[in-house]
Design an enzyme around this catalytic site. Structure first.
Site, short mmCIF file in Angstrom:
data_model
loop_
_atom_site.label_atom_id
_atom_site.label_comp_id
_atom_site.label_asym_id
_atom_site.label_seq_id
_atom_site.Cartn_x
_atom_site.Cartn_y
_atom_site.Cartn_z
CG ASP A 6 -7.32 8.30 -0.62
OD1 ASP A 6 -7.72 7.25 -0.10
OD2 ASP A 6 -6.30 8.38 -1.34
CG ASP A 40 -5.96 3.67 2.28
OD1 ASP A 40 -5.15 3.69 1.35
OD2 ASP A 40 -5.63 3.39 3.46
CD GLU A 69 -4.56 0.84 -1.73
OE1 GLU A 69 -3.37 0.97 -2.01
OE2 GLU A 69 -5.00 1.07 -0.59
CG HIS A 75 0.20 7.62 -3.02
ND1 HIS A 75 -0.93 7.11 -3.64
CD2 HIS A 75 0.10 7.26 -1.73
CE1 HIS A 75 -1.66 6.47 -2.77
NE2 HIS A 75 -1.06 6.53 -1.59
CG ASP A 76 1.07 3.57 -1.84
OD1 ASP A 76 1.49 4.47 -1.10
OD2 ASP A 76 -0.08 3.12 -1.77
O1 TEU Z 1 -1.68 1.56 0.61
C1 TEU Z 1 -1.92 0.23 0.84
C2 TEU Z 1 -0.78 -0.71 0.76
O2 TEU Z 1 -0.80 -1.72 1.43
C3 TEU Z 1 0.35 -0.54 -0.13
O3 TEU Z 1 0.27 0.22 -1.21
C4 TEU Z 1 1.57 -0.32 0.68
O4 TEU Z 1 1.96 1.01 0.70
C5 TEU Z 1 2.67 -1.14 0.10
O5 TEU Z 1 2.19 -2.38 -0.23
C6 TEU Z 1 3.74 -1.35 1.12
O6 TEU Z 1 4.75 -2.09 0.55
C7 TEU Z 1 -2.58 2.51 1.08
C8 TEU Z 1 -2.11 3.89 0.70
O7 TEU Z 1 -2.13 4.02 -0.68
C9 TEU Z 1 -0.77 4.12 1.31
O8 TEU Z 1 -0.19 5.33 0.91
C10 TEU Z 1 -0.93 4.06 2.80
O9 TEU Z 1 0.34 4.14 3.40
C11 TEU Z 1 -1.61 2.77 3.25
O10 TEU Z 1 -2.74 2.44 2.48
C12 TEU Z 1 -2.10 2.92 4.66
O11 TEU Z 1 -3.16 3.81 4.72
#
Ligand code: TEU
Length: 548
Positions: free
Chosen positions: A95, A196, A248, A322-323
């Site tokens: 990542d 990311d 992403e 994970h989100d």
């Molecule tokens: O996530 C990006 C992101 O904007 C979303 O998945 C966010 O967590 C969600 O929309 C909030 O409601 C990436 C990563 O996957 C995440 O774990 C990180 O927290 C984020 O970037 C910041 O690096």
């Protein structure tokens, strides 16, 4: 190199497997489970950030891009992981968090000490005696997106937590630093990157208030994004022919994703987009609940299937990460029909065109955590929104009900390996509590049962390797307006595949012409319910038909 018949497995190391009886997982824990992953049949693993970090956002706040977080192990452990994975035909994807760094990063620390060179690595704006943030943009985790530094009398931008400072990609020196980071890992034998929120790196020339939104329209898929990705490609992974990349893409568009993933553009291999995972957001607000809109879900997935294909783009396919909350709890039924609905969701996705991603625990049908007490939550976003929702007048009960469905902690719980203490994750109390159902739902049990979700995934992964139509066939909508069946057809030369998925409990009959000419490729019930040309689909039943 073709990667289109392969499947990626996502590991969130903090919650995957612990070998030292600590609160969190480690790299040796990943090594220990490589045979398990080989048995599943995945050929790539994506590790979420493993670098030194204060862990305010579990590693997405990187303090040092080219080292290993001591909580996870050492660089030697990492090298062994690459080697051991290779032995099993598994490649590693890392990542890369290039939109921001932790405020603990040495660059930011030097910026704070007044070094102009490093201030220009970030997005600092003068206060100019205004004592109001440069813009009204909101952070993705709640609150204003600017933080004031008194000693500098400046604000810096953070689209995420205030300890995650956004980097200034306008600065060529910063871009060079980023290339060095990517090349460092490529030289170590890493064969893929997950980038990311990469479509947020191109910020606008002018910073202005957003009078109709939260600011995202000014920096999402920004004006220089394609140029930056082409340069990143050219200077790093583009020099290899066996490295895959997935970006992403936050709040992106189809047109941009086509361009990001069209091979002739030389940007990325594929993209994650999230529109299909917002079909249960009321008024597009993550913190406002509604039942998922099934027709919208079908339409979004189908549109992206058709349009990406037609225009030379390429999708990453996923329900979980994970989100996101667990798909079986969100689009399936995690009680009475957990087995059936988990498998049905798997087929729906894995029979599509694109690269499927399996998030740890999905292959055994893990469910949402649904913690009933705010003390049990850990995620910075959940804790912030707990306060925000309460300040808007919601009761504790209402707020917890929302978190039960929307919190990112729902899917971050320790992987349930067996029915022993803490699900076999660790003998110490894990950083995030195990879900109580680990006695029922665990990997050991799944491996003993040929009818388990695990073996269903294993079969889907194998089918993708055996039948080119899955990775390469065209996609056609089928039963487009049906209110409970997600159906689609795939075609390759004379071959045809029909995937039928019942997203609800109620039994449905579907007519398929010349049904007798099809074989069943995979289904989640023991026997089928066919009568002449009629297929009867029971609760959450999924059937994939195939004709040569
Ligand atoms: O996530 C990006 C992101 O904007 C979303 O998945 C966010 O967590 C969600 O929309 C909030 O409601 C990436 C990563 O996957 C995440 O774990 C990180 O927290 C984020 O970037 C910041 O690096």
């Amino acid at each position: 190199m073709s990667f289109k018949d392969k499947v990626v497995y996502q590991i969130y190391p903090k919650s995957f497997n612990c070998t030292t009886n600590k609160t969190h997982g480690d790299l040796n824990g990943v090594i220990e489970k490589l045979d398990y992953l080989k048995e599943l049949g995945v050929e790539y693993i994506w590790l979420t950030p493993i670098y030194p970090s204060p862990m305010n956002d579990n590693g997405y706040d990187v303090a040092d891009y080219t080292n290993i977080n001591p909580d996870f192990g050492t660089m030697e452990d990492f090298d062994i992981l690459v080697e051991e994975a290779n032995k099993r035909g598994i490649k590693l994807m890392l990542d890369m968090v290039f939109n921001h760094t932790s405020t603990d990063h040495i660059w930011f620390q030097k910026a704070l000490q007044g070094e102009k060179k490093y201030q220009d690595y970030y997005i600092f704006k003068d206060n100019n005696n205004s004592n109001t943030p440069p813009t009204n943009w909101t952070s993705k985790f709640g609150g204003n997106a600017w933080e004031y530094i008194e000693t500098l009398d400046k604000y810096y931008l953070h689209l995420f937590d205030k300890t995650q400072a956004d980097l200034n990609w306008e600065n060529p020196e910063l871009r060079e630093e980023i290339y060095k980071v990517a090349n460092f890992w490529l030289e170590k034998g890493v064969k893929g990157f997950r980038l990311d929120v990469i479509n947020l790196i191109s910020k606008p020339e002018k910073y202005e208030d957003d009078l109709i939104g939260d600011g995202r329209r000014f920096y999402t898929d920004g004006t220089k994004i394609h140029q930056y990705l082409k340069e990143l490609n050219e200077n790093t992974f583009g020099r290899y022919n066996d490295v895959i990349t997935v970006g992403e893409m936050s709040s992106t568009t189809l047109e941009n994703c086509i361009k990001y993933s069209d091979p002739k553009e030389k940007e990325l291999s594929m993209t994650f987009s999230f529109h299909h995972l917002k079909v249960d957001y009321k008024d597009n607000d993550k913190w406002s609940l509604k039942d998922f809109d099934f027709l919208e879900l079908k339409d979004l997935l189908s549109t992206w299937q058709v349009e990406m294909d037609k225009n030379n783009g390429y999708n990453a396919l996923f329900w979980c990460n994970h989100d996101q909350p667990r798909a079986v709890s969100r689009f399936g039924n995690d009680k009475k029909y957990r087995l059936e609905s988990a498998k049905m969701l798997a087929s729906t996705l894995h029979m599509m065109k694109g690269t499927p991603y399996i998030y740890q625990g999905e292959e055994i049908g893990m469910t949402n955590a649904k913690y009933d007490n705010i003390e049990l939550y850990s995620d910075v976003e959940s804790l912030n929104y707990y306060e925000i929702l309460k300040s808007q007048g919601k009761t504790t009960e209402e707020t917890l009900h929302i978190l039960n469905q929307r919190s990112r902690d729902n899917s971050r719980t320790p992987v349930q390996w067996n029915d022993g203490l803490n699900g076999g994750f660790s003998e110490a109390k894990p950083w995030l509590s195990c879900i109580k159902n680990y006695k029922e739902i665990n990997a050991e049990k799944s491996l003993k049962d040929k009818n388990s979700i695990f073996y269903y995934y294993k079969k889907l992964i194998q089918l993708r390797k055996d039948y080119e139509i899955i990775s390469n066939g065209s996609f056609d909508r089928f039963l487009e307006n049906h209110k409970s069946i997600f159906g689609y057809k795939r075609k390759l030369n004379t071959e045809e595949l029909i995937c039928l998925n019942n997203f609800y409990e109620e039994e449905i009959e579907i007519e398929i012409e010349e049904l007798e000419k099809y074989d069943i490729l995979i289904s989640n019930y023991k026997n089928t319910n066919f009568k002449q040309n009629i297929v009867k689909l029971r609760a959450y039943e999924s059937i994939t038909l195939y004709k040569k």
